[in-house]
Motif scaffolding. Structure first.
Motif, PDB file in Angstrom:
ATOM      1  N   ARG A   9       0.587  -1.088  -0.367  1.00 26.75           N
ATOM      2  CA  ARG A   9       0.040   0.023  -0.049  1.00 26.75           C
ATOM      3  C   ARG A   9       1.139   1.137   0.076  1.00 26.75           C
ATOM      4  NH1 ARG A   9      -4.905   0.355   4.173  1.00 26.75           N
ATOM      5  NH2 ARG A   9      -2.811   0.296   5.012  1.00 26.75           N
ATOM      6  N   LEU A  11       1.374   5.185   1.281  1.00 25.96           N
ATOM      7  CA  LEU A  11       0.508   6.297   2.061  1.00 25.96           C
ATOM      8  C   LEU A  11       0.925   7.086   1.848  1.00 25.96           C
ATOM      9  CD1 LEU A  11       0.000   3.207   4.957  1.00 25.96           C
ATOM     10  CD2 LEU A  11      -1.267   4.197   3.047  1.00 25.96           C
ATOM     11  N   PRO A  12       0.798   8.426   2.207  1.00 23.15           N
ATOM     12  CA  PRO A  12       1.314   9.207   1.350  1.00 23.15           C
ATOM     13  C   PRO A  12       1.922   9.817   2.978  1.00 23.15           C
ATOM     14  CG  PRO A  12      -1.310  10.041   1.779  1.00 23.15           C
ATOM     15  CD  PRO A  12      -0.816   8.174   1.488  1.00 23.15           C
ATOM     16  N   SER A  13       2.960  10.557   3.707  1.00 23.91           N
ATOM     17  CA  SER A  13       3.252  10.721   4.755  1.00 23.91           C
ATOM     18  C   SER A  13       4.213  12.028   5.212  1.00 23.91           C
ATOM     19  CB  SER A  13       4.441  10.207   5.391  1.00 23.91           C
ATOM     20  OG  SER A  13       4.410   8.992   5.597  1.00 23.91           O
ATOM     21  N   GLY A  14       2.294  12.231   4.544  1.00 28.50           N
ATOM     22  CA  GLY A  14       3.326  14.046   3.885  1.00 28.50           C
ATOM     23  C   GLY A  14       3.487  14.119   2.405  1.00 28.50           C
ATOM     24  N   ASP A  15       3.583  15.285   2.168  1.00 36.23           N
ATOM     25  CA  ASP A  15       3.892  15.957   0.837  1.00 36.23           C
ATOM     26  C   ASP A  15       5.226  14.917   0.415  1.00 36.23           C
ATOM     27  OD1 ASP A  15       4.518  17.765   2.727  1.00 36.23           O
ATOM     28  OD2 ASP A  15       5.040  19.028   0.978  1.00 36.23           O
ATOM     29  N   ALA A  16       6.353  15.259   1.303  1.00 38.36           N
ATOM     30  CA  ALA A  16       8.007  14.561   0.466  1.00 38.36           C
ATOM     31  C   ALA A  16       7.926  13.549   1.388  1.00 38.36           C
ATOM     32  CB  ALA A  16       8.454  15.675   1.377  1.00 38.36           C
ATOM     33  N   THR A  19       5.152   6.442   2.131  1.00 36.08           N
ATOM     34  CA  THR A  19       5.325   4.927   3.287  1.00 36.08           C
ATOM     35  C   THR A  19       5.254   3.743   2.807  1.00 36.08           C
ATOM     36  OG1 THR A  19       4.910   6.490   4.949  1.00 36.08           O
ATOM     37  CG2 THR A  19       4.725   3.431   5.026  1.00 36.08           C
ATOM     38  N   LEU A  60      10.010   3.766   4.352  1.00 34.78           N
ATOM     39  CA  LEU A  60       9.777   5.471   3.769  1.00 34.78           C
ATOM     40  C   LEU A  60      10.649   5.991   3.223  1.00 34.78           C
ATOM     41  CD1 LEU A  60       8.178   7.394   5.336  1.00 34.78           C
ATOM     42  CD2 LEU A  60      10.046   7.996   6.751  1.00 34.78           C
ATOM     43  N   PHE A  70       3.832  12.531  -6.089  1.00 36.76           N
ATOM     44  CA  PHE A  70       3.284  11.215  -4.847  1.00 36.76           C
ATOM     45  C   PHE A  70       2.828   9.787  -6.178  1.00 36.76           C
ATOM     46  CE2 PHE A  70      -0.119   8.926  -3.443  1.00 36.76           C
ATOM     47  CZ  PHE A  70       1.450   8.490  -2.641  1.00 36.76           C
TER      48      PHE A  70
END
Lengths: 243, 352
Positions: A9, A11-16, A19, A60, A70
């Motif tokens: 999967r 998963l966005p960990s913020g915009d930079a 995960t 990460l 992204f």
């Protein structure tokens, strides 16, 4: 076995950062895939990726959103993750000396009591383990090892300690670990090693890599003290037995 | 060579630059300035590289004395009373601290961190490419710890360059924007709404590792333990007591609490500057929107040298900025939504 891998999967960990999650649990197969994706990114860098942080279950991936977005990065990562994991290429194997019990392993007796056995049995089981560095995190050099004997699985302490010594070897949940610098811990302290997994003015600064194999050898407190002095002056105490 | 003596200083003040990313896989946190825009502005004023090491001064007062020569300095970030031997010093301008003079700074007003940049930077030994202090890992230079009274920094003697001022976009309020996740599924709709709809305050117990938030308790769906995974600056983790903690540059590189959301990178500095006790709200945005903001923020940083003016002329040279923009150089407009100037130069075509 190709083409049967379930995609991770994203998963966005913020915009930079993304995960890349392979599992929500501690899962050896997932960790192997994390490390495989990490290796794939190291050998074939994707422009815009700035660094990667492997954990038990996810990778990460930090990136520069000015260089790659992204969606594009996500597609690249999925493609890389779809490749079957190569047999752990060039996994190094380390033997790490540890002194168990006494002042260096203040929880050993309590762990033995809680598991209805003797401290010697706990040590024997811990030393018999064939471990892999599943991840390094939290503080510099804190190495989380997978492969702990099921018999030694036990919940973390109710009250975490605010300060546990550098070099602590401990167990918590299904994991064991080597803590490098003094700091808080909620795990059970079995012993200590003189090995510095992180030492600033030494080459290499960081000794262990995620994916490395680790075994422990029991030494007495006197040997630990000697090794600790040697390690302080920059000597690498851990023994590289296979690379 | 001059020296800058720390005559007095409160806690939470340390030498910081852009930090040392790249070793998070070994558990080494990146550290670096809490408010990168203010660090860059202060450095720009004294002719330094934007992310050269400077002194990050926490909410309390401080004073510095020049010895063995004059020292050119500039202040940016959280405003506070600043004077040199009785004469007032403006923020966002450079000034010269003559040999023997003392710069005295009061408590931060309307912010938390001020940046004192010194022409030529601070002499020190870079570790992993950075002078940033990370006391836990024994890193940082010239002192691997927060600054203390009596510390001495070796710095360049002030050049004869003219003093400068910089025109920064006015800071705005507005909600702190977040991207939900990576573990927002550990919370039900009601608790996610509670997180987004509530007013929060930053606890006074916050530090460079994390800002603790005061507000309603956020409840987890399946308990508060997850298998540890990686963290970023701005990760908002929710521990067992339900009080969120926003992870800052000295954070642990991994953590075992669910992370409900992440502060977007363009808002991190603004978030770091929220004074303890001040109410604020979060607002969820999409990854695409946050990445637009990140690109605009990068453009703003790049534009800083073009925002310099002479100390006499108070006007920003708008004409030059417009010209540069038309010519398609890196100098460009800044985000209309966040920074309320130069909106008419915003160009869609510049976005990749």
């Amino acid at each position: 076995m190709a083409a049967t891998l379930s995609p991770p999967r994203l998963l966005p960990s913020g915009d930079a950062a993304i995960t890349v999650e392979f599992s929500r649990h501690i899962d050896d197969a997932a960790n192997q895939r994390v490390l495989a994706l990490d290796r794939a990114l190291a050998s074939g860098p994707v422009e815009g990726v700035t660094e990667t942080v492997p954990t038990y279950r996810s990778l990460l991936v930090h990136y520069d959103p000015c260089q790659i977005g992204f969606d594009e990065l996500g597609e690249r990562l999925l493609a890389l993750a779809d490749r079957p994991a190569l047999p752990t290429a060039r996994a190094r194997r380390w033997r790490i000396p540890a002194t168990y019990g006494g002042e260096h392993g203040i929880d050993l007796e309590d762990v033995a009591k809680a598991l209805h056995t003797t401290p010697e049995d706990i040590v024997a089981r811990h030393v018999a383990g064939d471990y892999r560095v599943a991840m390094i995190g939290f503080t510099p050099g804190w190495s989380y090892l997978s492969g702990l004997d099921k018999f030694l699985h036990m919940p973390r302490r109710q009250n975490p300690r605010l300060l546990t010594p550098a070099g602590t070897i401990s167990i918590g949940g299904v994991q064991t670990g080597i803590q490098c610098i003094a700091g808080p811990s909620g795990w059970h302290l079995l012993g200590r090693t003189a090995v510095r997994t992180y030492q600033l003015h030494r080459n290499p600064t960081f000794l262990l890599e995620p994916g490395d194999r680790v075994t422990f050898s029991a030494v007495d407190a006197k040997t630990f003290a000697e090794q600790d002095r040697a390690a302080e002056s920059g000597e690498v105490i851990a023994e590289l037995i296979e690379s | 060579m001059s020296r800058l003596i720390v005559s007095s200083i409160g806690p939470a003040s340390s030498v910081q630059d852009s930090g040392r990313p790249g070793s998070q896989r070994y558990g080494l946190t990146p550290s670096g300035a809490m408010d990168r825009l203010s660090l860059a502005a202060a450095n720009c004023l004294v002719g330094n590289a934007l992310f050269a090491a400077a002194i990050e001064i926490g909410p309390f007062g401080a004073s510095f004395t020049a010895r063995e020569g004059a020292v050119r300095i500039a202040l940016a970030g959280a405003p506070r009373n600043a004077e040199i031997d009785g004469r007032s010093v403006a923020f966002d301008t450079s000034t010269t601290l003559n040999d023997g003079e003392t710069l005295t700074l009061g408590f931060a007003r309307g912010g938390a961190f001020s940046y004192l940049a010194i022409e030529g930077g601070i002499e020190g030994e870079a570790m992993f490419g950075s002078l940033s202090v990370n006391a836990r890992a024994g890193l940082g230079s010239p002192y691997p710890r927060p600054l203390q009274a009596g510390d001495e920094l070796h710095v360049a003697t002030a050049s004869s360059a003219p003093e400068r001022r910089i025109e920064l976009p006015p800071a705005t309020g507005g909600p702190i924007r977040v991207i939900m996740g990576p573990q927002d599924e550990e919370f039900d709709e009601e608790n996610k709404a509670l997180f987004l709809d509530s007013e929060w305050k930053i606890s006074a117990t916050s530090d460079r590792m994390g800002f603790r938030l005061e507000g309603p308790a956020i409840k987890h769906l399946h308990g508060h333990n997850i298998v540890s995974d990686g963290t970023v600056n701005g990760s908002i983790q929710v521990p067992g007591n339900g009080a969120p903690i926003v992870l800052m540059p000295d954070r642990g590189t991994s953590g075992g609490y669910p992370k409900i959301a992440t502060v977007i990178s363009a808002d991190l500095g603004r978030f770091a500057q929220l004074p303890a006790g001040t109410g604020f709200r979060f607002k969820a945005v999409s990854v695409a929107e946050a990445q637009d903001e990140a690109r605009k923020f990068a453009q703003l940083l790049r534009s800083l040298p073009d925002r310099l003016g002479s100390i006499e002329g108070v006007e920003l040279n708008l004409e030059a900025l417009h010209g540069a923009n038309v010519a398609g150089s890196a100098v460009s407009a800044v985000d209309a939504g966040t920074w309320h100037i130069l909106t008419d130069t915003q160009s869609e075509a510049e976005e990749p």
